[in-house]
Motif scaffolding. Structure first.
Motif, PDB file in Angstrom:
ATOM      1  N   ARG A   1       0.826  -1.219   0.000  1.00 47.35           N
ATOM      2  CA  ARG A   1       0.000   0.000   0.000  1.00 47.35           C
ATOM      3  C   ARG A   1       0.852   1.258   0.000  1.00 47.35           C
ATOM      4  NH1 ARG A   1      -4.257   1.147   4.946  1.00 47.35           N
ATOM      5  NH2 ARG A   1      -4.824   3.315   4.447  1.00 47.35           N
ATOM      6  N   TYR A   2       1.938   1.227   0.777  1.00 46.31           N
ATOM      7  CA  TYR A   2       2.761   2.432   0.919  1.00 46.31           C
ATOM      8  C   TYR A   2       4.103   2.329   0.178  1.00 46.31           C
ATOM      9  CZ  TYR A   2      -0.573   3.788   4.500  1.00 46.31           C
ATOM     10  OH  TYR A   2      -1.736   4.139   5.158  1.00 46.31           O
ATOM     11  N   GLY A   3       4.377   1.189  -0.436  1.00 47.69           N
ATOM     12  CA  GLY A   3       5.633   1.032  -1.155  1.00 47.69           C
ATOM     13  C   GLY A   3       6.842   0.991  -0.247  1.00 47.69           C
ATOM     14  N   LEU A   4       6.754   0.260   0.871  1.00 54.40           N
ATOM     15  CA  LEU A   4       7.812   0.273   1.883  1.00 54.40           C
ATOM     16  C   LEU A   4       8.942  -0.689   1.532  1.00 54.40           C
ATOM     17  CD1 LEU A   4       5.526   0.342   5.059  1.00 54.40           C
ATOM     18  CD2 LEU A   4       6.471   2.273   3.771  1.00 54.40           C
ATOM     19  N   ASP A   5      10.067  -0.477   2.195  1.00 58.35           N
ATOM     20  CA  ASP A   5      11.269  -1.271   1.924  1.00 58.35           C
ATOM     21  C   ASP A   5      11.329  -2.569   2.695  1.00 58.35           C
ATOM     22  OD1 ASP A   5      13.020   0.467   0.140  1.00 58.35           O
ATOM     23  OD2 ASP A   5      12.551   1.874   1.753  1.00 58.35           O
ATOM     24  N   GLY A   6      10.687  -2.625   3.857  1.00 54.50           N
ATOM     25  CA  GLY A   6      10.830  -3.824   4.665  1.00 54.50           C
ATOM     26  C   GLY A   6      10.123  -3.715   5.991  1.00 54.50           C
ATOM     27  N   LEU A   7      10.666  -4.445   6.959  1.00 58.81           N
ATOM     28  CA  LEU A   7       9.966  -4.691   8.217  1.00 58.81           C
ATOM     29  C   LEU A   7      10.918  -4.538   9.396  1.00 58.81           C
ATOM     30  CD1 LEU A   7       7.378  -5.879   9.615  1.00 58.81           C
ATOM     31  CD2 LEU A   7       8.365  -8.144   9.186  1.00 58.81           C
TER      32      LEU A   7
END
Length: 337
Positions: free
Chosen positions: A113-119
């Motif tokens: 949804r937000y285009g994030l890199d990871g966790l």
């Protein structure tokens, strides 16, 4: 990531006394930005949700489209923007395979949804604990441990090598494991050392470990002395354990192997309000001098020096800005950022 990196948590879903900071306004000093927090609908559901802070609580909050644009902007600058799951209030216990699968699908949905890199895994409180009889950190049997490892490996496989994974356990869940591990001792707490099997199973997938060297009781170091938070000595002793390795539960035949210095950072509160164990900048620099240069170690003698130590983590970006960016400025000054 740069050779030396600064990681920090951004209060994205809530407000507190530090004030709300838009993602676009996070200073360039911060290399890894952990969005705090994704939380479950219930402790055992595995269903993680993340929403921006409500406008009534955070009058300056950006729109979702502005937030997504800020994520892309930070990434274009070489920054990593991650979802952090857990925190003080977000208890996550993946007791079943169904919860594990829900965790993977719900976390994937937020990342996409937000285009994030990871966790970032910031499990605290009662999220991780060991069942009776689970005594070998290399071969865990407790469902909440096994399912978490499986879930993270699934996410890594889904997103590939560029997927970033960081962890922020408390000392109770890591270094305390030197003295006792899980419920199998006379002073047994099933949470003691409970992060060790997760760290060990995921060490190849791990981007960065930054143990919280704060909100901690006294912890025994490899010198078999207790160390108190708040000064250079605590950070030296706690970090030395990660970079040297240590027997788990006092068993010299069962050693948690050292982590590479490139995968280790020191976690600190950015200000006195941010958490117990705030360390003044001069003491932070003493710890860095000792660990990276082998000098100014005080009363603790580490088992080496590690110029490649990755850097620092702070709770939080917001609390640092509350104090005119003292923490980030000290980091930049030390590493020439």
């Amino acid at each position: 990531m740069p050779e030396h990196a600064l990681a920090g948590y951004l209060h994205s879903s809530f407000a507190n006394g530090s004030g709300y900071t838009r993602l676009a306004d996070v200073p360039d000093s911060w290399d890894i930005i952990d969005l705090a927090f994704g939380e479950p609908t219930s402790p055992t559901s595995g269903d993680i949700r993340f929403e921006l802070c409500p406008q009534a609580e955070c009058p300056g909050v950006e729109s979702e489209e502005e937030f997504k644009a800020a994520v892309a902007q930070k990434q274009a600058q070489g920054k990593k923007v991650q979802l952090s799951i857990g925190g003080q209030n977000g208890q996550v216990r993946l007791t079943t395979e169904e919860a594990r699968d829900t965790f993977v699908s719900s976390v994937s949905s937020i990342i996409d949804r937000y285009g994030l890199d990871g966790l970032d895994i910031d499990f605290e409180g009662n999220s991780l604990s060991l069942d009776e009889g689970d005594t070998d950190f290399k071969n865990p049997t407790t469902p909440v441990i096994v399912n978490l490892i499986s879930a993270v490996k699934s996410l890594k496989a889904k997103y590939g090598e560029d997927f970033t994974l960081t962890m922020a356990p408390e000392t109770f869940f890591v270094q305390l494991g030197y003295q006792r591990y899980g419920p199998g001792t006379s002073q047994g707490d099933p949470r003691a050392g409970a992060y060790l099997p997760v760290l060990h199973a995921l060490r190849d997938d791990l981007t960065l470990l930054h143990v919280q060297d704060y909100n901690s009781g006294p912890i025994m170091g490899l010198d078999d002395q207790y160390h108190q938070m708040g000064g250079a000595d605590f950070h030296i002793a706690m970090t030395d354990m990660l970079l040297t390795g240590f027997p788990v539960g006092g068993d010299t035949g069962n050693v948690f192997p050292a982590l590479p210095p490139e995968k280790v950072a020191i976690g600190l509160p950015a200000s006195t309000e941010a958490g117990n164990g705030h360390t003044p900048p001069a003491e932070v620099n003493k710890a860095l001098d000792c660990l990276t240069k082998g000098g100014d170690c005080g009363g603790y003698e580490p088992h080496g020096s590690w110029p490649a130590l990755r850097g620092l983590m702070a709770w939080s970006v917001n609390w640092d800005l509350f104090h005119q960016g003292e923490f980030a400025k000290n980091f930049d000054g030390y590493f020439g950022g």
